[in-house]
Design a protein around this motif. Structure first.
Motif, short mmCIF file in Angstrom:
data_model
loop_
_atom_site.label_atom_id
_atom_site.label_comp_id
_atom_site.label_asym_id
_atom_site.label_seq_id
_atom_site.Cartn_x
_atom_site.Cartn_y
_atom_site.Cartn_z
N TYR A 167 0.83 -1.20 0.00
CA TYR A 167 0.00 0.00 0.00
C TYR A 167 0.87 1.25 0.00
O TYR A 167 2.03 1.22 0.41
CB TYR A 167 -0.91 0.01 1.22
CG TYR A 167 -2.08 -0.96 1.14
CD1 TYR A 167 -3.35 -0.54 0.78
CD2 TYR A 167 -1.88 -2.32 1.43
CE1 TYR A 167 -4.41 -1.44 0.72
CE2 TYR A 167 -2.94 -3.22 1.36
CZ TYR A 167 -4.20 -2.77 1.01
OH TYR A 167 -5.25 -3.66 0.93
N ASP A 174 -4.39 4.68 7.61
CA ASP A 174 -4.85 5.58 6.54
C ASP A 174 -5.86 4.83 5.66
O ASP A 174 -5.48 3.99 4.85
CB ASP A 174 -3.65 6.04 5.71
CG ASP A 174 -4.05 6.96 4.56
OD1 ASP A 174 -5.23 7.32 4.47
OD2 ASP A 174 -3.16 7.29 3.75
N PHE A 175 -7.15 5.14 5.85
CA PHE A 175 -8.19 4.43 5.10
C PHE A 175 -8.19 4.79 3.61
O PHE A 175 -8.83 4.13 2.81
CB PHE A 175 -9.56 4.71 5.71
CG PHE A 175 -9.72 4.16 7.10
CD1 PHE A 175 -9.79 2.80 7.32
CD2 PHE A 175 -9.77 5.00 8.20
CE1 PHE A 175 -9.91 2.27 8.60
CE2 PHE A 175 -9.89 4.50 9.49
CZ PHE A 175 -9.97 3.12 9.69
N GLY A 176 -7.45 5.83 3.27
CA GLY A 176 -7.35 6.22 1.87
C GLY A 176 -6.11 5.64 1.19
O GLY A 176 -5.80 6.00 0.05
N GLN A 178 -3.63 3.59 -0.95
CA GLN A 178 -3.81 2.94 -2.26
C GLN A 178 -3.05 1.62 -2.30
O GLN A 178 -1.89 1.55 -1.93
CB GLN A 178 -3.30 3.86 -3.37
CG GLN A 178 -3.32 3.23 -4.75
CD GLN A 178 -2.55 4.05 -5.78
OE1 GLN A 178 -2.08 5.15 -5.48
NE2 GLN A 178 -2.43 3.53 -6.99
#
Length: 236
Positions: A167, A174-176, A178
């Motif tokens: 990621y 961090d739920f965002g 990638q």
């Protein structure tokens, strides 16, 4: 069932063996990991393992205590031997032949690492677990994993983590974040993703060994990734 790779090296952190505990070993977690390794072995894949020692001792902590770096790293190497002995015993009890090799001579409990012997063990259907890192301070067990994979002609490194791939940042915080399904070795170094240290990535790159990053907490995932299923990121 068709295998993506005929011979793999599985890199386990010491932390993976302690489950949700803060120290030591979680028996049920370790049995699950050993069962997953057995599933890969039963598919006909030749398997070797490098395990860390962070669940017992971390060299970085020793340095804060005033222990100099070389001694601290040697202490960490001994922690990997404890983990390797535990895993060897559990896998052996599952009816699988396994040999532990150590980069530091300790003939009472392990074979000394010899490249040709390790390869021969795998050719004869034995799992090999490598302990004591590279045997030298200033090198991590990630680097040891890439080194042993290159030396024993492994077709891939299976890097076990707590998440299902690579990621852009820690997905637990961090739920965002990638997820990358595939990356080049250069991407990993340029983005400073810290999946493995730079020396380990460089060694894998030089020897063209792909690194598959998967979630060790998902039971059966090693076999799924090995047979073109599962969730993972590939660095190649």
């Amino acid at each position: 069932m068709s295998l993506k790779f005929s011979r793999i090296l599985i890199k386990l952190s010491g932390e993976a063996l302690m489950g949700d505990q803060s120290f030591g070993h979680d028996r049920s977690v370790m049995l699950g990991i050993c069962q997953d390794i057995k599933e890969a072995y039963d598919l006909g894949c030749q398997v070797c393992i490098v395990v860390g020692g962070g669940n017992i001792f971390r060299g970085s902590l020793a340095i804060t205590m005033g222990i100099e770096r070389t001694t601290a790293d040697h202490m960490g190497m001994l922690a990997t031997c404890i983990n390797a002995l535990a895993m060897q015993s559990m896998i052996e009890q599952m009816g699988i032949p396994i040999r532990m090799q150590s980069s530091i001579p300790m003939t009472a409990i392990a074979e000394q690492y010899i490249r040709r012997r390790a390869i021969r063990h795998m050719e004869k259907g034995r799992i090999v677990i490598f302990s004591a890192g590279t045997g030298h301070p200033f090198f991590t067990t990630d680097t040891a994993a890439s080194l042993r994979a290159a030396e024993t002609n492994c077709k891939a490194i299976f890097k076990a983590t707590q998440v299902d791939g690579v990621y852009s940042s820690d997905p637990k915080k961090d739920f965002g974040a990638q997820k990358y399904s595939s990356l080049s070795y250069k991407d990993v170094m340029d983005k400073d993703l810290r999946i493995m240290d730079t020396a380990a990535i460089s060694l894998a790159k030089e020897n063209k060994i792909p690194i598959l990053v998967f979630n060790i907490r998902k039971r059966g995932e090693i076999a799924r990734v090995l047979t073109s299923g599962g969730e993972y990121s590939i660095i190649s």
